[in-house]
Scaffold this motif. Structure first.
Motif, PDB file in Angstrom:
ATOM      1  N   VAL A 270      19.658 -20.018 -38.715  1.00  0.00           N
ATOM      2  CA  VAL A 270      18.849 -19.510 -39.828  1.00  0.00           C
ATOM      3  C   VAL A 270      17.579 -18.847 -39.294  1.00  0.00           C
ATOM      4  O   VAL A 270      17.201 -17.756 -39.740  1.00  0.00           O
ATOM      5  N   LEU A 271      16.917 -19.469 -38.324  1.00  0.00           N
ATOM      6  CA  LEU A 271      15.705 -18.885 -37.752  1.00  0.00           C
ATOM      7  C   LEU A 271      15.995 -17.553 -37.065  1.00  0.00           C
ATOM      8  O   LEU A 271      15.229 -16.591 -37.200  1.00  0.00           O
TER       9      LEU A 271
ATOM     10  N   ALA B 181      17.228 -10.115 -39.217  1.00  0.00           N
ATOM     11  CA  ALA B 181      17.504  -9.322 -40.422  1.00  0.00           C
ATOM     12  C   ALA B 181      16.566  -8.130 -40.568  1.00  0.00           C
ATOM     13  O   ALA B 181      17.041  -7.004 -40.807  1.00  0.00           O
TER      14      ALA B 181
ATOM     15  N   ILE C  95      16.412 -14.937 -39.703  1.00  0.00           N
ATOM     16  CA  ILE C  95      15.122 -14.524 -40.271  1.00  0.00           C
ATOM     17  C   ILE C  95      14.455 -13.478 -39.374  1.00  0.00           C
ATOM     18  O   ILE C  95      13.842 -12.532 -39.863  1.00  0.00           O
TER      19      ILE C  95
END
Length: 164
Positions: free
Chosen positions: A26-27, A33, A30
Motif C-alpha cells: 500500500v505504501l 501512483a 501511494i
C-alpha cells in the motif's frame, strides 16, 4: 545453550509477514501512483506513434514504467533493509530482518540477494513464500538464499494481580 538475546526473540511467522507485506505494498502504491499518473500524462502524445519501441516489443514497457514498477520498489526495500533492518510494514510489527548466523544487520549483498530471492520463491506457485509457514525458523526460500531470518522481541508475559 541459548543466550539471553536468543531467549527474548522469536521468529516472525507467515501471517504477520503477510500483513507487513500488504502494508508495504500500500505504501509503495501511494508513492508510485502519482508517478504513474505523471508518466501517463507525459507519454500520452507518444501513444499516437505507430512504431513501438524495442522495450515495448520485449514486453518491458517504457523506461519510466521500468523505473517505477521495478527499480523504485527494489531500491526502497533494499535500502530499508540495509539502513533500518526492516521495511515500514515490518517496523509496524516490531520485526527486523537480520543475518541468520550473527543476528546483525544485513550486508548490501545479502539485501540484494534476498530481494532477488523473492522471484525464486514465487515462481513455483509461491511455494517459497508459503515455506515460511512450515519452516522451524520461519524462513522462506528468499531467507534461506540470503541467510537471513525475520525476528521480533517476544511479548512480555501478562500477569494479573491477585484479588484479595
Amino acid at each position: 545453550m541459548a543466550s539471553d538475546r536468543d531467549e527474548e526473540l522469536e521468529y516472525v511467522g507467515f501471517w504477520a509477514r503477510t500483513l507487513a507485506s500488504l502494508v508495504d505494498t500500500v505504501l509503495l502504491l501511494i508513492v508510485s501512483a502519482p508517478l504513474w499518473w505523471l508518466l501517463a500524462r507525459r507519454e500520452a502524445p507518444q501513444l499516437a506513434d505507430a512504431m513501438p519501441s524495442l522495450t515495448e516489443l520485449a514486453g518491458l514497457g517504457s523506461l519510466g514504467e521500468f523505473l517505477i514498477n521495478y527499480l523504485l520498489p527494489a531500491a526502497a526495500v533494499i535500502l530499508f533493509w540495509i539502513y533500518k533492518s526492516a521495511t515500514p510494514g515490518k517496523m509496524m510489527l516490531g520485526a527486523k530482518v537480520v543475518d541468520a548466523d550473527s543476528g546483525g544487520p544485513l550486508t548490501p549483498g545479502q539485501a540484494a540477494l534476498r530481494y532477488l530471492g523473492y522471484f525464486v520463491a514465487i515462481i513455483p506457485f509461491c511455494l517459497g513464500i508459503v515455506w515460511v509457514g512450515i519452516d522451524p525458523r520461519k524462513q522462506g526460500w528468499h531467507d534461506k538464499l540470503a541467510r537471513t531470518v525475520v525476528v521480533r522481541r517476544k511479548p512480555a508475559p501478562v500477569s494479573f494481580p491477585r484479588r484479595g
